[in-house]
Scaffold this active site. Sequence first.
Site, PDB file in Angstrom:
ATOM      1  N   LYS A   1       0.818  -1.215   0.000  1.00 60.96           N
ATOM      2  CA  LYS A   1       0.000   0.000   0.000  1.00 60.96           C
ATOM      3  C   LYS A   1       0.864   1.282   0.000  1.00 60.96           C
ATOM      4  O   LYS A   1       2.076   1.221   0.252  1.00 60.96           O
ATOM      5  CB  LYS A   1      -0.929  -0.036   1.224  1.00 60.96           C
ATOM      6  CG  LYS A   1      -1.980  -1.150   1.147  1.00 60.96           C
ATOM      7  CD  LYS A   1      -2.948  -1.091   2.332  1.00 60.96           C
ATOM      8  CE  LYS A   1      -4.024  -2.153   2.231  1.00 60.96           C
ATOM      9  NZ  LYS A   1      -5.039  -2.035   3.319  1.00 60.96           N
TER      10      LYS A   1
ATOM     11  N   ASN B   1      -2.100   0.365   6.635  1.00 57.94           N
ATOM     12  CA  ASN B   1      -1.609  -0.872   7.245  1.00 57.94           C
ATOM     13  C   ASN B   1      -0.779  -1.730   6.281  1.00 57.94           C
ATOM     14  O   ASN B   1      -0.761  -2.951   6.368  1.00 57.94           O
ATOM     15  CB  ASN B   1      -2.763  -1.656   7.878  1.00 57.94           C
ATOM     16  CG  ASN B   1      -3.822  -2.045   6.877  1.00 57.94           C
ATOM     17  OD1 ASN B   1      -3.694  -1.760   5.688  1.00 57.94           O
ATOM     18  ND2 ASN B   1      -4.870  -2.713   7.337  1.00 57.94           N
TER      19      ASN B   1
ATOM     20  N   GLU C   1      -9.552 -10.844  -7.707  1.00 59.05           N
ATOM     21  CA  GLU C   1      -8.625  -9.719  -7.541  1.00 59.05           C
ATOM     22  C   GLU C   1      -7.421  -9.851  -8.469  1.00 59.05           C
ATOM     23  O   GLU C   1      -6.938  -8.852  -9.017  1.00 59.05           O
ATOM     24  CB  GLU C   1      -8.194  -9.632  -6.068  1.00 59.05           C
ATOM     25  CG  GLU C   1      -9.359  -9.212  -5.172  1.00 59.05           C
ATOM     26  CD  GLU C   1      -9.043  -9.222  -3.682  1.00 59.05           C
ATOM     27  OE1 GLU C   1      -9.953  -8.927  -2.890  1.00 59.05           O
ATOM     28  OE2 GLU C   1      -7.884  -9.520  -3.300  1.00 59.05           O
TER      29      GLU C   1
ATOM     30  N   TYR D   1     -12.515  -1.909  -4.133  1.00 56.73           N
ATOM     31  CA  TYR D   1     -13.014  -1.979  -2.755  1.00 56.73           C
ATOM     32  C   TYR D   1     -14.545  -1.904  -2.693  1.00 56.73           C
ATOM     33  O   TYR D   1     -15.099  -1.568  -1.644  1.00 56.73           O
ATOM     34  CB  TYR D   1     -12.380  -0.888  -1.897  1.00 56.73           C
ATOM     35  CG  TYR D   1     -10.978  -1.232  -1.412  1.00 56.73           C
ATOM     36  CD1 TYR D   1     -10.763  -2.299  -0.542  1.00 56.73           C
ATOM     37  CD2 TYR D   1      -9.877  -0.492  -1.807  1.00 56.73           C
ATOM     38  CE1 TYR D   1      -9.493  -2.620  -0.089  1.00 56.73           C
ATOM     39  CE2 TYR D   1      -8.599  -0.805  -1.344  1.00 56.73           C
ATOM     40  CZ  TYR D   1      -8.414  -1.873  -0.486  1.00 56.73           C
ATOM     41  OH  TYR D   1      -7.155  -2.192  -0.023  1.00 56.73           O
TER      42      TYR D   1
ATOM     43  N   HIS E   1      -2.378  -5.315   1.547  1.00 57.85           N
ATOM     44  CA  HIS E   1      -3.676  -5.966   1.339  1.00 57.85           C
ATOM     45  C   HIS E   1      -3.412  -7.416   0.976  1.00 57.85           C
ATOM     46  O   HIS E   1      -2.434  -7.706   0.289  1.00 57.85           O
ATOM     47  CB  HIS E   1      -4.430  -5.297   0.184  1.00 57.85           C
ATOM     48  CG  HIS E   1      -5.550  -6.149  -0.354  1.00 57.85           C
ATOM     49  ND1 HIS E   1      -6.807  -6.135   0.199  1.00 57.85           N
ATOM     50  CD2 HIS E   1      -5.594  -7.068  -1.350  1.00 57.85           C
ATOM     51  CE1 HIS E   1      -7.575  -7.011  -0.446  1.00 57.85           C
ATOM     52  NE2 HIS E   1      -6.860  -7.587  -1.394  1.00 57.85           N
TER      53      HIS E   1
END
Length: 140
Positions: free
Chosen positions: A11, A114, A128, A51, A117
């Site tokens: 990320k 964080n 995905e 998302y 993913h």
Amino acid sequence: MAVSRTFSIIKPDATRRNLTGAVTKMLEDAGLRVVASRRIQMSREQAEEFYGVHKERPFFGELVSFMISGPVVVQVLEGEDAVKRNRDIMGATNPADAQDGTIRKNYAESIEANTVHGSDSEDNARTEIAFFFTPEDIVG
Ligand code: RTP
Ligand code: MG
């Protein structure tokens, strides 16, 4: 357990801190092999679609803004029981709850920023992976 694949994103909080290699090393040390990888800048439309399952959640808008705040590295990971293996090395969503030795314990800044993913099921992994990669992009 058979060899399988999962989808990972490094990320923007991690690319900003130049942690692409450090995060990838933890994935590799956990027994996962990077069989496709690309650094991209996600568009707002792309992030909103990716998302989409979280559309109704209160953090959706902030999550999308965060995910387009800088480059990300999208990856296909291969290994035994790849989805679970990756979730295990990632650690809990909130770094405050993450176990020692996990990526999020080591590197995550917050519950939102964080670091990684990872797909949460084999079905979602397939969806995905197909969102970002063609079969020719993946070299096992
Ligand atoms: P991911 O989908 O990124 O692998 O993470 P996850 O399964 O552990 O967490 P999930 O519940 O799917 O949430 C997706 C991402 O949304 C952000 N988030 N923010 N502000 C908040 O309360 C909150 N909760 C989740 C995180 O970036 C999380 O990874
Ligand atoms: Mg999730």
